[in-house]
Design an enzyme around this catalytic site. Structure first.
Site, mmCIF file in Angstrom:
data_model
loop_
_atom_site.group_PDB
_atom_site.id
_atom_site.type_symbol
_atom_site.label_atom_id
_atom_site.label_comp_id
_atom_site.label_asym_id
_atom_site.label_seq_id
_atom_site.Cartn_x
_atom_site.Cartn_y
_atom_site.Cartn_z
ATOM 1 C CB CYS A 131 8.714 1.600 2.779
ATOM 2 S SG CYS A 131 8.670 2.331 1.264
ATOM 3 C CB CYS A 134 5.316 1.475 0.737
ATOM 4 S SG CYS A 134 7.129 1.479 0.181
ATOM 5 C CG ASP A 135 3.663 1.456 4.101
ATOM 6 O OD1 ASP A 135 2.831 0.900 3.212
ATOM 7 O OD2 ASP A 135 4.382 0.637 4.902
#
Ligand code: NAP
Length: 317
Positions: A131, A134-135
């Site tokens: 992701c 997200c990261d």
């Protein structure tokens, strides 16, 4: 006994909840482990109709959830551990207990596919991710790699250029699967370089507990080389979350639920919507549309009426 249980809380499940709540069916939604579904992992959604400037994925899901609850949908946390579809009503078991329902709507979505390397598993969350939104932030000014050649891989690669120093896109063929417009954008991005015809054989370094590089094999030349990266984003597609239903309803060869005449599965009273039954379109808006269809189909089923599409199909023959 519930009228309708909906398993999953992405755009499909929550739209099914909204429609079945407005039909006074008091649906029970069991959210699943990834409440809100894949849009919770995105940033700006620019192709949801009605938002000319886009809307953040998590904000869209918060709105959808509140809208379904406003009409009486009961949304509970938890993960379904077992379903039994063999009787006239259906059993749905979570850690908190057993629920029985006359109709079931499955909207369990799809999950990110992985390469299957032991080092990928060990380093997941320690430099390996599925992701980017997200990261990505953790990789400021660091070299990273993205694996895959579809729209997701290119979208993630372009997003990651906001943070990373370089993005190496590793694809197993010499032609991308992604749409032309995405290809053009990615090729024009000076931070993205391509490793064609290549597969990741190893992610280093599981012993250090951090990503220090990848070992690539060129499938045409068999040449092996090391590329130094500090992050690896795996973007090679998704697998439908249908393990619970294996042997109980018909699945296609890739594990997607087979639907016909709208959202009907091979078992009467069991309906499916969203990515769990859609290997083709896989868009938030098509998932939501199919959630609406599932709710209408379930309502008709509970009233003892043929589903609208089945009726239309039989009228046409
Ligand atoms: P996808 O289109 O199925 O692409 C998966 C990619 O990963 C392919 O390039 C595939 O290679 C590669 N791959 C699969 N298994 C692999 C393995 N074991 N090792 C190495 N590479 C592997 O999946 P997606 O990119 O997630 O897209 C899914 C759907 O969502 C598509 O319909 C896409 O158009 C849509 N989507 C749209 C947008 C957008 O419009 N903004 C964004 C994201 C996704 P091959 O090409 O060789 O098969």
């Amino acid at each position: 006994m519930e009228h309708v249980i909906i398993i999953g809380s992405g755009p499909a499940g929550l739209t099914a909840a909204l429609y079945s709540a407005r039909a006074n069916l008091h649906p029970l939604v069991i959210e699943g482990v990834d409440a809100g579904g894949q849009l919770m992992l995105t940033t700006m959604v620019e192709n949801w109709p009605g938002y000319r400037d886009g809307i953040m994925g998590p904000d869209l899901m918060t709105e959808l959830r509140a809208q379904a609850e406003r009409f009486g949908a009961k949304i509970v946390g938890g993960h379904v551990q077992r379903v039994d579809l063999s009787g006239e009503s259906y059993l749905v078991e979570t850690a908190d207990g057993r629920h029985e329902t006359r109709a079931l709507i499955i909207s369990t979505g799809a999950s990110a596919r992985l390469l299957g390397l032991p080092s990928e598993r060990t380093l997941m969350g320690h430099g390996v991710s599925t992701c980017a939104t997200c990261d990505g932030y953790f990789f400021k000014e660091k070299p990273i790699a993205v694996v895959g050649g579809g729209d997701s891989a290119l979208e993630e690669a372009m997003f990651l250029t906001k943070f990373a120093s370089t993005v190496t896109l590793v694809h197993r063929r010499d032609a991308l699967r992604a749409s032309k417009i995405m290809q053009d954008k990615a090729r024009a991005n000076p931070k993205i370089r391509f490793e064609w015809d290549s597969v990741v054989e190893e992610i280093r370094d599981a012993d250090q507990g951090a990503v220090t590089g990848i070992v690539l094999r060129n499938l045409k030349t068999q040449a092996v080389k090391d590329v130094g990266v500090e992050g690896v984003f795996v973007a090679i597609g998704h697998t439908p979350n249908t393990g619970l239903f294996e042997g109980q309803i018909d699945l296609d060869e890739n594990g997607y639920i087979k639907t016909a005449a709208g959202s009907r599965t091979s078992r009467a009273g069991v309906f499916a919507c969203g990515d769990v039954q859609d290997p083709v379109y896989r868009q938030a808006i098509t998932a939501a549309g199919s959630g609406c269809m599932a709710a209408i189909d379930a309502e008709r089923y509970l009233e003892g009426l043929p589903t609208p599409t089945a009726e239309a199909a039989s009228a046409a023959t």
